[in-house]
Design a protein around this motif. Structure first.
Motif, PDB file in Angstrom:
ATOM      1  N   LYS A   1      24.450-108.318  -9.880  1.00 26.16           N
ATOM      2  CA  LYS A   1      23.579-109.137  -9.037  1.00 26.16           C
ATOM      3  C   LYS A   1      22.388-109.695  -9.827  1.00 26.16           C
ATOM      4  N   GLN A   2      21.767-108.824 -10.651  1.00 24.66           N
ATOM      5  CA  GLN A   2      20.584-109.286 -11.378  1.00 24.66           C
ATOM      6  C   GLN A   2      20.931-110.411 -12.357  1.00 24.66           C
ATOM      7  N   THR A   3      22.093-110.306 -12.985  1.00 25.05           N
ATOM      8  CA  THR A   3      22.541-111.361 -13.908  1.00 25.05           C
ATOM      9  C   THR A   3      22.691-112.687 -13.158  1.00 25.05           C
ATOM     10  N   VAL A   4      23.251-112.590 -11.963  1.00 27.38           N
ATOM     11  CA  VAL A   4      23.454-113.799 -11.150  1.00 27.38           C
ATOM     12  C   VAL A   4      22.102-114.388 -10.748  1.00 27.38           C
ATOM     13  N   LEU A   5      21.190-113.514 -10.303  1.00 26.46           N
ATOM     14  CA  LEU A   5      19.869-114.010  -9.873  1.00 26.46           C
ATOM     15  C   LEU A   5      19.135-114.671 -11.049  1.00 26.46           C
ATOM     16  N   ASP A   6      19.205-114.026 -12.217  1.00 26.53           N
ATOM     17  CA  ASP A   6      18.559-114.596 -13.406  1.00 26.53           C
ATOM     18  C   ASP A   6      19.185-115.939 -13.780  1.00 26.53           C
ATOM     19  N   PHE A   7      20.506-115.977 -13.676  1.00 30.38           N
ATOM     20  CA  PHE A   7      21.240-117.197 -14.023  1.00 30.38           C
ATOM     21  C   PHE A   7      20.738-118.374 -13.183  1.00 30.38           C
ATOM     22  N   TYR A   8      20.640-118.163 -11.867  1.00 29.81           N
ATOM     23  CA  TYR A   8      20.233-119.289 -10.995  1.00 29.81           C
ATOM     24  C   TYR A   8      18.731-119.553 -11.064  1.00 29.81           C
ATOM     25  N   GLN A   9      17.974-118.513 -11.464  1.00 26.39           N
ATOM     26  CA  GLN A   9      16.549-118.739 -11.703  1.00 26.39           C
ATOM     27  C   GLN A   9      16.383-119.773 -12.825  1.00 26.39           C
ATOM     28  N   GLN A  10      17.173-119.551 -13.899  1.00 29.17           N
ATOM     29  CA  GLN A  10      17.151-120.508 -15.026  1.00 29.17           C
ATOM     30  C   GLN A  10      17.660-121.872 -14.588  1.00 29.17           C
ATOM     31  N   ALA A  11      18.742-121.840 -13.786  1.00 30.21           N
ATOM     32  CA  ALA A  11      19.409-123.089 -13.409  1.00 30.21           C
ATOM     33  C   ALA A  11      18.478-124.027 -12.654  1.00 30.21           C
ATOM     34  N   GLN A  12      17.470-123.444 -11.989  1.00 34.44           N
ATOM     35  CA  GLN A  12      16.503-124.285 -11.262  1.00 34.44           C
ATOM     36  C   GLN A  12      15.869-125.323 -12.177  1.00 34.44           C
ATOM     37  N   SER A  13      15.681-124.917 -13.445  1.00 37.31           N
ATOM     38  CA  SER A  13      14.996-125.843 -14.353  1.00 37.31           C
ATOM     39  C   SER A  13      15.968-126.592 -15.273  1.00 37.31           C
ATOM     40  N   TRP A  14      17.271-126.314 -15.124  1.00 31.76           N
ATOM     41  CA  TRP A  14      18.239-127.032 -15.963  1.00 31.76           C
ATOM     42  C   TRP A  14      18.417-128.475 -15.468  1.00 31.76           C
ATOM     43  N   PRO A  15      18.799-129.359 -16.402  1.00 32.88           N
ATOM     44  CA  PRO A  15      19.017-130.760 -16.005  1.00 32.88           C
ATOM     45  C   PRO A  15      20.368-130.956 -15.308  1.00 32.88           C
ATOM     46  N   VAL A  16      20.589-130.213 -14.226  1.00 34.73           N
ATOM     47  CA  VAL A  16      21.818-130.417 -13.439  1.00 34.73           C
ATOM     48  C   VAL A  16      21.435-130.990 -12.075  1.00 34.73           C
ATOM     49  N   ASP A  17      22.289-131.872 -11.542  1.00 36.98           N
ATOM     50  CA  ASP A  17      21.991-132.512 -10.259  1.00 36.98           C
ATOM     51  C   ASP A  17      22.534-131.709  -9.094  1.00 36.98           C
ATOM     52  N   ARG A  18      23.741-131.175  -9.316  1.00 37.16           N
ATOM     53  CA  ARG A  18      24.414-130.448  -8.236  1.00 37.16           C
ATOM     54  C   ARG A  18      24.700-129.026  -8.682  1.00 37.16           C
ATOM     55  N   ILE A  19      24.615-128.095  -7.741  1.00 43.45           N
ATOM     56  CA  ILE A  19      24.997-126.716  -8.045  1.00 43.45           C
ATOM     57  C   ILE A  19      25.897-126.209  -6.918  1.00 43.45           C
ATOM     58  N   CYS A  20      27.111-125.797  -7.308  1.00 43.99           N
ATOM     59  CA  CYS A  20      28.024-125.175  -6.342  1.00 43.99           C
ATOM     60  C   CYS A  20      28.061-123.699  -6.685  1.00 43.99           C
ATOM     61  N   LEU A  21      27.961-122.863  -5.678  1.00 37.34           N
ATOM     62  CA  LEU A  21      27.907-121.437  -5.951  1.00 37.34           C
ATOM     63  C   LEU A  21      28.617-120.646  -4.869  1.00 37.34           C
ATOM     64  N   GLY A  22      28.914-119.378  -5.207  1.00 37.98           N
ATOM     65  CA  GLY A  22      29.608-118.518  -4.250  1.00 37.98           C
ATOM     66  C   GLY A  22      30.759-117.807  -4.932  1.00 37.98           C
ATOM     67  N   GLU A  23      31.382-116.868  -4.218  1.00 33.29           N
ATOM     68  CA  GLU A  23      32.509-116.118  -4.776  1.00 33.29           C
ATOM     69  C   GLU A  23      33.797-116.848  -4.423  1.00 33.29           C
ATOM     70  N   THR A  24      34.489-117.352  -5.431  1.00 26.56           N
ATOM     71  CA  THR A  24      35.710-118.114  -5.175  1.00 26.56           C
ATOM     72  C   THR A  24      36.974-117.334  -5.510  1.00 26.56           C
ATOM     73  N   VAL A  25      36.830-116.173  -6.174  1.00 29.18           N
ATOM     74  CA  VAL A  25      38.018-115.503  -6.704  1.00 29.18           C
ATOM     75  C   VAL A  25      38.456-114.273  -5.894  1.00 29.18           C
ATOM     76  N   CYS A  26      37.547-113.334  -5.659  1.00 31.51           N
ATOM     77  CA  CYS A  26      37.979-112.075  -5.031  1.00 31.51           C
ATOM     78  C   CYS A  26      36.956-111.582  -4.013  1.00 31.51           C
ATOM     79  N   SER A  27      37.422-111.329  -2.793  1.00 29.54           N
ATOM     80  CA  SER A  27      36.501-110.926  -1.718  1.00 29.54           C
ATOM     81  C   SER A  27      36.003-109.491  -1.889  1.00 29.54           C
ATOM     82  N   LYS A  28      36.603-108.742  -2.833  1.00 32.41           N
ATOM     83  CA  LYS A  28      36.132-107.377  -3.044  1.00 32.41           C
ATOM     84  C   LYS A  28      34.867-107.330  -3.891  1.00 32.41           C
ATOM     85  N   ARG A  29      34.544-108.445  -4.507  1.00 30.43           N
ATOM     86  CA  ARG A  29      33.337-108.503  -5.335  1.00 30.43           C
ATOM     87  C   ARG A  29      32.130-108.640  -4.412  1.00 30.43           C
TER      88      ARG A  29
END
Lengths: 292, 331
Positions: free
Chosen positions: A14-42
């Motif tokens: 979880k912390q890795t994910v939170l840190d990742f999107y914290q950084q992503a806020q300042s990245w030069p990306v226009d769109r961000i798609c997020l969520g668990e797409t692979v396994c519901s057990k995660r």
């Protein structure tokens, strides 16, 4: 052309994910798609956690979408998708027709991820009637098919935006079976979510050490990472609305910035190394693993 | 329960009909169907003969047009669908929205079944297909467990057909690009997985190498039976071990769970194998006919006859069978 940061395909703490999107806020990306797409057990991240991050990113000026589970088998999974499709804060990216159906029933416009089988304009027309406003080219298609489809979209005057994956492990297959658990000799029911120990998956080589696949839980990915940095000018000329970078390792900063620089017109750039070598065969109508 | 059997040739069609099929499914000789292999499938004349045979014996004829149409050759899929309707197919089995829409719009009376290649695994997705195309039946991907099939049979808006016997696809059908990643061609795009034209065999004295477009899929010692290099069944290396990383060469056999499939309300059992010989089709259909008839007559006391088991094992891939995803342990 816009830059989209696609969902993290791997299972990270979880912390890795939170840190990742914290950084992503300042990245030069226009769109961000997020969520668990692979396994519901995660379950490091619950649906509410994803929605929270999505709201923060939206507040930071990003266009966001929550991406749904691609292989939906259990009633509980279907229920989770149904409730996601009922909320109104965040756009939903459908990766299965169940999500598309519920979004239609709720009268909500939606976008489509790479797991929907969209091979022709007839399919796009139907989905557009149901509310699809953006779609992603299936990863096994290349320039020729993309060009045909873009011409068809124009001819049919469909109000629909096109997105193309340009970086990341290609999502090649989904199964009931968990290959990560299998590789460590655990049954899926007792997997103990071991995929969290493999933040960039488990590489699979032939007996001659040719890199073939990458195991990510129930998903089989390409062994090599797609890289279409050199094709960005062509993609822009063709009328593609956004290019999609799929996280190929926890540290995506350099790769994202390189893509952003290329999008702003800088030439002669090369993709910084990631967790595996690169490939681009599908783009040229060849085997996906080819590097041309 | 309807026994739905495969035919890749007129002789296989005859074998299926003579051994007790309730319905036989087949495809045309091009990339419109997901078993597009050289020397297989039906041209117009063979399809007519198959139809005559089916009508004589009171067996249903299903036609699979279950790959995904591309812009360039869309007319091929339209023509295949129109011809199947003209022929009088009892059902068209389709996966692509374009094909389903074409039939639903132009031939609204035509019975439509959703192919396994559409990868619909839940009631939400099935509702999409029911709403748009009024499909009557769906074939479920081989990824659901038995309790999941039972739950879906309860909530499904259409009747269900499940795979009973044959090759085991370990991936959700219609969502697997492993073949095109190695060869450029996949079931979705050209109707073939691990196409034969990319296969090469290399005899190295004590070892036999099986390659797909150059990639080493497996290497057999003299004592081992070499299998066709379907790439998900190869022996590869991961985490320092060498093993069947994705799946062993094995066949699906659901005979043990026949009673539960029936009580769940599953309407049809599908035998996989349009690429198989007439002898294989005849043998498998005959055993399954006996098993279903025996079950229907003895619902409370059904047991699998050891003779059936061994007859099926004789023709099974790697001479072993599994209940596959129906059983949680396998997953």
């Amino acid at each position: 052309m816009k830059l989209t940061l696609a969902p993290i395909p791997f299972y990270w703490p979880k912390q890795t994910v939170l840190d990742f999107y914290q950084q992503a806020q300042s990245w030069p990306v226009d769109r961000i798609c997020l969520g668990e797409t692979v396994c519901s057990k995660r379950r490091e991240m619950r649906t509410e956690d994803w929605l929270d991050i999505a709201r923060q990113l939206q507040a930071a000026g990003k266009e966001v979408a929550i991406s749904t589970l691609a292989l939906v088998e259990a009633e509980s999974e279907l229920k989770a998708i149904r409730s996601l499709c009922e909320q109104s804060d965040i756009t939903v990216e459908a990766n299965d027709l169940s999500a598309a159906e519920y979004l239609y029933q709720n009268g909500k416009a939606f976008t489509g991820g790479p797991f929907l089988n969209i091979y022709n304009v007839e399919t796009l027309k139907l989905l557009a009637q149901d509310g699809l406003s953006r779609w992603t080219l299936p990863v096994e298609l290349g320039q020729k098919e993309l060009s045909d489809l873009l011409a068809d979209i124009k001819r049919e005057q469909l109000n629909i935006k096109t997105e193309v994956m340009v970086h990341g492990y290609l999502p090649l297959a989904l199964s009931a079976r968990c290959f990560t658990a299998r590789a460590v000799d655990r049954p899926k029911d007792a997997c103990k979510k071991v995929c969290i120990e493999y933040p960039t998956g488990i590489p699979v080589d032939s007996r001659e050490d040719q890199r073939l696949f990458n195991l990510n839980g129930i998903q089989t990915q390409s062994g090599l990472i797609l890289d279409l940095l050199a094709e960005l000018p062509t993609l822009a000329d063709m009328g593609v609305d956004a290019v999609r970078v799929v996280p190929s390792q926890p540290d995506m900063s350099e790769i994202i910035h390189t893509y952003a620089r290329a999008l702003s017109g800088e030439t002669g750039l090369a993709s910084p190394a990631s967790s595996a070598s690169y490939c681009n065969g599908y783009w040229y109508g060849k085997e996906g693993m080819a590097s041309l | 329960m309807e026994l739905v059997c495969p035919a890749g040739s007129l002789n296989a069609f005859k074998a299926a009909v003579e051994n007790g099929a309730d319905a036989v499914y087949m495809g045309f000789k091009d990339e419109t169907n997901a078993r597009h292999f050289a020397g297989l499938n039906f041209n117009d004349k063979a399809a007519q003969k198959a139809l005559t045979l089916a009508r004589e014996k009171g067996v249903k004829l299903f036609i699979a047009i279950n790959t995904f149409a591309n812009s360039e050759n869309w007319s091929k899929w339209q023509q295949a669908a129109d011809y199947a309707v003209e022929l009088g197919a009892d059902a068209i089995i389709a996966a692509d929205n374009a094909v389903l829409e074409h039939v639903a719009k132009n031939h609204p009376q035509q019975n439509l079944h959703l192919s396994v290649q559409a990868s619909a695994t839940n009631a939400g997705a099935l509702s999409f297909y029911k709403r748009h195309f009024n499909i009557k039946r769906a074939v479920l991907p081989r990824v659901l467990s038995l309790p999941q099939v039972e739950a879906l049979a309860d909530s499904s808006p259409v009747e269900l057909e499940v795979f009973a016997f044959g090759s085991l696809c370990v991936m959700a059908e219609g969502r697997c690009y492993l073949s095109s990643y190695l060869t450029g061609e996949s079931p979705n795009t050209v109707g073939a997985c691990s196409p034969a034209k990319y296969v090469s065999w290399e005899n190295k004295g004590d070892e036999l190498n099986a390659r797909l477009n150059g990639a080493l899929i497996d290497c057999y010692s003299k004592e081992e039976n070499a299998a066709y290099p379907t790439l998900c069944k190869g022996r590869f290396k991961a985490l320092g071990k060498q093993f069947n990383v994705l799946e062993e060469p094995t066949s699906l056999n659901t005979m043990d769970i026949l009673p539960r499939l029936h009580s769940a309300g599953v309407k049809a059992l599908k035998i996989e194998g349009r690429q198989r010989s007439p002898a294989y089709v005849g043998q498998v259909v005959k055993v399954w006919r006996q098993a279903i008839d025996h079950y229907m007559a003895n619902q409370d006391a059904f047991t699998v006859d050891e003779k059936w088991r061994s007859q099926l094992l004789e023709v099974s891939e790697g001479s072993q069978t599994t209940i596959g995803a129906y059983e949680r342990d396998w997953q």
